[in-house]
Design a protein around this motif. Structure first.
Motif, mmCIF file in Angstrom:
data_model
loop_
_atom_site.group_PDB
_atom_site.id
_atom_site.type_symbol
_atom_site.label_atom_id
_atom_site.label_comp_id
_atom_site.label_asym_id
_atom_site.label_seq_id
_atom_site.Cartn_x
_atom_site.Cartn_y
_atom_site.Cartn_z
ATOM 1 N N ALA A 225 -6.540 19.640 -43.074
ATOM 2 C CA ALA A 225 -7.720 18.820 -42.745
ATOM 3 C C ALA A 225 -7.822 17.654 -43.728
ATOM 4 N N THR A 226 -8.348 16.550 -43.273
ATOM 5 C CA THR A 226 -8.578 15.387 -44.141
ATOM 6 C C THR A 226 -10.012 14.906 -43.910
ATOM 7 N N TRP A 227 -10.399 13.879 -44.686
ATOM 8 C CA TRP A 227 -11.753 13.325 -44.535
ATOM 9 C C TRP A 227 -11.995 12.893 -43.087
ATOM 10 N N ARG A 228 -10.925 12.485 -42.395
ATOM 11 C CA ARG A 228 -11.109 12.007 -41.011
ATOM 12 C C ARG A 228 -11.562 13.123 -40.065
ATOM 13 N N ASP A 229 -11.256 14.374 -40.443
ATOM 14 C CA ASP A 229 -11.635 15.496 -39.572
ATOM 15 C C ASP A 229 -13.087 15.923 -39.772
ATOM 16 N N LEU A 230 -13.669 15.520 -40.910
ATOM 17 C CA LEU A 230 -15.006 16.035 -41.242
ATOM 18 C C LEU A 230 -16.065 15.631 -40.220
ATOM 19 N N GLU A 231 -16.034 14.354 -39.876
ATOM 20 C CA GLU A 231 -17.066 13.865 -38.958
ATOM 21 C C GLU A 231 -16.939 14.562 -37.610
ATOM 22 N N ARG A 253 -19.986 14.114 -54.416
ATOM 23 C CA ARG A 253 -20.896 13.039 -53.960
ATOM 24 C C ARG A 253 -20.548 12.586 -52.548
ATOM 25 N N ALA A 254 -19.257 12.417 -52.297
ATOM 26 C CA ALA A 254 -18.827 11.934 -50.974
ATOM 27 C C ALA A 254 -19.185 12.947 -49.886
ATOM 28 N N LEU A 255 -19.096 14.218 -50.199
ATOM 29 C CA LEU A 255 -19.439 15.250 -49.201
ATOM 30 C C LEU A 255 -20.945 15.242 -48.924
ATOM 31 N N ARG A 256 -21.706 15.117 -50.004
ATOM 32 C CA ARG A 256 -23.164 15.014 -49.813
ATOM 33 C C ARG A 256 -23.474 13.797 -48.941
#
Ligand code: FNR
Length: 370
Positions: A225-231, A253-256
């Motif tokens: 998984a990458t940041w692109r999958d989070l949304e 911070r970025a996750l919050r």
């Protein structure tokens, strides 16, 4: 699956020489086959980070406070909109049949008996539906994102349908180096330890590496998984989405800021990057970075109620227990897991009483020294 996986048949009773939560770790080698014990106890590679987790917890002391009124005290807290009786959760631990023939079903029964939130692993040896049916309410589901988004979406849907109250996406071990001690002890996953949650999704699509391509970067990491999958993941479920395995303040911070419900400060009990700092060493700065009110859980190294106290004092809202849970499962099944949670809770309450803390909020203001 027969009892033969365990080194000594785990009886329904608690051995008389268990006098505190940590005794389950001391006794576990008697109840687990040596390679299984090494697999559970070990960290990745040399185990440097696993050892650091315990050292860091031991480096802090709690200053007693006297004559405080704490008789009205309690250990309750709110997490993700639900009230929890105490701040101790069962961490997601895969393959619990290594410790007990009924694995995760026994842990769920213990969770029900102690009103504890169990975080059920994607890689459990029973289905998430069977575990939810075995006992307790308000459990959470730990998600390993699958290479196929349809499979990931289906896991989330099934967890929601089975009554799980949150999804916890684990992000810190997309590739794992098994413990060298476990390898040297000849550990191999027994055939009985299957992963039935994933059984219906077919084989992982093969990706043949081209000549010169890396097994790690172009193999395992292609599926991670990458940041692109989070949304996309957030949009897949109305349940709170937590992220487990965060140590760096910028990630926190970025996750919050990405709208993640909360994070678990964890180094996977030292089973991810060997050489990573102790989870506790990063906790205060992560808490400072995300602010007082953002939900932060902690794991890696918790063995006593005093450890729980220290994690809460340094910024956690609650903690998860990994190895202690499986050690207790190996020693005495559901009874053992319920017992270890009860011990931890009472050990925590003793620390509260002797440090003048009536509530978990008071612990956050307690004085620790190194
Ligand atoms: C784990 N852990 C883990 N984490 C996760 O997110 N999904 C999983 O399937 C597993 N499986 C697993 C198996 C075993 C044998 C161990 C020991 C650990 C990590 C676990 O959730 C937790 O982060 C650590 O265990 C915490 O450290 P302690 O409490 O074991 O010191």
């Amino acid at each position: 699956m027969t009892d033969s996986l365990t080194a000594e048949a785990s009886g329904p009773s608690i051995p008389p020489d268990i006098k505190c939560a940590q005794d389950y770790e001391r006794l576990a080698p008697r109840f687990l086959r040596t390679p299984f014990f090494e697999y559970i106890a070990g960290g990745s590679a040399e185990g440097v980070t696993t050892a650091a987790n315990r050292r860091e917890l031991g480096a802090w002391t709690v200053c007693p406070r006297v004559l405080a009124e704490v008789a009205h005290g309690h250990t309750r807290l709110m997490l993700g909109g639900d009230e929890h009786l105490h701040p101790i959760l069962l961490a997601p631990v895969a393959h619990q049949k290594l410790a007990h023939p009924q694995g995760e079903l026994e842990s769920a029964r213990a969770a029900a008996a102690t009103r504890t939130c169990m975080v059920v692993s994607t890689l459990s040896n029973y289905t998430l539906e069977d575990i939810a049916g075995a006992g307790g309410t308000g459990h959470w589901f730990q998600l390993y994102a699958q290479p196929d988004r349809a499979a990931t979406a289906d896991l989330i849907r099934r967890a929601q349908a089975a009554g799980y109250r949150a999804i916890v996406l684990t992000v810190d071990a997309p590739v794992q180096v098994p413990s060298l001690d476990a390898q040297r002890a000849g550990f191999q996953m027994p055939a009985a330890c299957t992963t039935p949650n994933l059984a219906g999704y077919g084989p992982v699509p093969a990706h043949d590496l081209a000549r010169g391509e890396s097994r790690v970067l172009h193999g395992y990491m292609r599926r991670a998984a990458t940041w692109r999958d989070l949304e996309w993941l957030r949009a897949e479920t109305p349940l709170p989405l937590w992220v487990k395995g965060v140590l760096h303040v910028d990630d926190a911070r970025a996750l919050r800021d990405a709208g993640i419900a909360g994070i678990v400060v964890s180094n996977h009990g030292g089973r991810g990057l060997d050489g990573a700092p102790a989870s506790l060493a990063m906790l205060p700065e992560v808490r400072a970075a995300v602010g007082d009110d953002y939900p932060v859980l902690f794991d890696s190294g918790i063995r006593s109620g005093m450890d729980v106290f220290k994690a809460l004092a340094l910024g956690a809202d609650a903690v998860l227990i990994g190895r202690l849970q499986v050690y207790a499962l190996a020693v005495a099944g559901a009874l053992g897991v319920a017992h270890v949670v009860t011990f931890l809770r009472e050990e925590l309450e003793i620390c509260m009483a002797l440090s003048g803390c009536a509530t978990l909020a008071d612990i956050r203001r307690a004085t620790l020294h190194r």
